[in-house]
Design a protein around this motif. Structure first.
Motif, mmCIF file in Angstrom:
data_model
loop_
_atom_site.group_PDB
_atom_site.id
_atom_site.type_symbol
_atom_site.label_atom_id
_atom_site.label_comp_id
_atom_site.label_asym_id
_atom_site.label_seq_id
_atom_site.Cartn_x
_atom_site.Cartn_y
_atom_site.Cartn_z
ATOM 1 N N UNK A 214 8.397 -9.283 -3.095
ATOM 2 C CA UNK A 214 8.610 -7.900 -2.677
ATOM 3 C C UNK A 214 7.378 -7.402 -1.940
ATOM 4 N N UNK A 215 7.585 -6.818 -0.772
ATOM 5 C CA UNK A 215 6.477 -6.265 -0.022
ATOM 6 C C UNK A 215 6.156 -4.858 -0.520
ATOM 7 N N UNK A 216 4.995 -4.357 -0.133
ATOM 8 C CA UNK A 216 4.557 -3.024 -0.542
ATOM 9 C C UNK A 216 4.219 -2.220 0.707
ATOM 10 N N UNK A 217 4.146 -0.893 0.601
ATOM 11 C CA UNK A 217 3.806 -0.076 1.766
ATOM 12 C C UNK A 217 2.421 -0.431 2.297
ATOM 13 N N UNK A 218 2.277 -0.379 3.604
ATOM 14 C CA UNK A 218 0.988 -0.708 4.190
ATOM 15 C C UNK A 218 -0.047 0.371 3.861
ATOM 16 N N UNK A 219 -1.204 -0.036 3.374
ATOM 17 C CA UNK A 219 -2.281 0.924 3.117
ATOM 18 C C UNK A 219 -3.002 1.270 4.422
ATOM 19 N N UNK A 220 -3.832 2.290 4.362
ATOM 20 C CA UNK A 220 -4.699 2.609 5.494
ATOM 21 C C UNK A 220 -5.964 1.768 5.475
ATOM 22 N N UNK A 221 -6.367 1.336 4.273
ATOM 23 C CA UNK A 221 -7.625 0.608 4.103
ATOM 24 C C UNK A 221 -7.462 -0.473 3.051
ATOM 25 N N UNK A 222 -7.994 -1.647 3.350
ATOM 26 C CA UNK A 222 -8.093 -2.744 2.382
ATOM 27 C C UNK A 222 -9.580 -2.996 2.128
ATOM 28 N N UNK B 82 -7.412 -0.679 8.273
ATOM 29 C CA UNK B 82 -8.860 -0.846 8.239
ATOM 30 C C UNK B 82 -9.226 -1.874 7.169
ATOM 31 N N UNK B 83 -10.272 -2.635 7.433
ATOM 32 C CA UNK B 83 -10.755 -3.639 6.484
ATOM 33 C C UNK B 83 -12.230 -3.370 6.187
ATOM 34 N N UNK B 84 -12.570 -3.281 4.908
ATOM 35 C CA UNK B 84 -13.967 -3.137 4.481
ATOM 36 C C UNK B 84 -14.308 -4.249 3.502
ATOM 37 N N UNK B 85 -15.515 -4.772 3.614
ATOM 38 C CA UNK B 85 -16.043 -5.726 2.652
ATOM 39 C C UNK B 85 -17.007 -4.991 1.735
ATOM 40 N N UNK B 86 -16.979 -5.341 0.442
ATOM 41 C CA UNK B 86 -17.969 -4.785 -0.487
ATOM 42 C C UNK B 86 -18.469 -5.881 -1.403
ATOM 43 N N UNK C 63 -14.918 4.400 6.952
ATOM 44 C CA UNK C 63 -13.754 4.088 7.790
ATOM 45 C C UNK C 63 -12.884 5.309 8.058
ATOM 46 N N UNK C 64 -13.270 6.473 7.526
ATOM 47 C CA UNK C 64 -12.525 7.694 7.783
ATOM 48 C C UNK C 64 -11.209 7.806 7.041
#
Length: 236
Positions: A1-9, A112-116, A165-166
């Motif tokens: 099952x897919x999920x809604x696309x986020x604005x940020x990962x 958007x993609x962020x690394x932490x 990333x706003x």
């Protein structure tokens, strides 16, 4: 099952997007031992995913003892950094299979993609340079443990990634990582999706014991989870 696309990962680095052979935990143990500590494997495991200066301070504080001051900790952190740099020179880290392609797919879809990471900025800069991931080559932001008041399980790195990333709504954020602390930070942030990946330090039993929305074999499976490719590649 897919999920809604986020604005940020928001993705962890070592063990989640990067294969560094778990060198960071070997070096953590070596550094603590070199400075008089006697950490067990369980002691080291408790600090998987943490800010490394926080781990070093805790592991060198005896039960009931006084934690090292920042001044006393500084040479320990410098030693850890030097040892880790040498370890990475001997065995260069590399991107986990399918991860660069997955990150490119996410960004092409407008996510958007962020690394932490629990590493400090100096280590991160050299690591990203070795991988050819400088600037915005693979991510829109990179947040380090040394950038925030407290590392995981505090959610501050996730909030910093949102700021950079706003992205304003944490309900539009997906957090993924390979350690319980990654999952705890995601849960503490209020992120809509908290994903454990099995490519690093922890197995399904360990990650499954902590609050999460999904467990995946790798970050490479995220595009399928988000409906960007065939969902048959996603583990439940």
């Amino acid at each position: 099952m897919t999920i809604p696309q986020p604005d940020l990962v928001v993705l962890d680095m070592a063990g989640t997007t990067i294969d560094e052979g778990l060198a960071v935990y070997r070096v953590l143990e070596e550094t603590v031992t070199a400075h008089g500590g006697t950490p067990s494997a369980a002691d080291i495991a408790r600090w998987h995913g943490s800010a490394k200066h926080e781990a070093l301070r805790a592991l060198l504080t005896p039960p009931g003892g006084t934690p090292l001051t920042d001044e006393a900790l500084a040479p320990v952190v410098a030693d850890f950094r030097a040892r880790l740099t040498a370890a990475y020179a001997a065995q260069p880290p590399r991107a986990l299979p399918g991860v660069p392609e997955a990150l490119a797919e996410l960004r092409a879809a407008g996510i958007k993609v962020a690394l932490n990471t629990g590493f400090d900025r100096d280590v991160v800069d050299s690591l990203l340079s070795a991988l050819g991931w400088q600037g915005d080559a693979v991510a829109d932001a990179v947040v380090c443990g040394s950038d925030v008041p407290a590392g995981r399980p505090a959610p501050f790195m996730i909030f910093a990634a949102m700021e950079r990333t706003g992205v304003k709504d944490v309900r539009r954020v997906l957090v993924a990582g390979d350690t319980p602390r990654d999952l705890e930070a995601g849960t503490n942030s209020g992120a809509a999706f908290v994903v454990g990946v099995l490519s690093g330090a922890s197995d399904a039993a360990e990650l499954g014991a902590h609050r999460h929305t999904h467990l995946l074999p790798s970050v490479a499976a995220l595009p399928a989870l988000l409906g960007l490719r065939d969902a048959r590649t996603v583990a439940a």
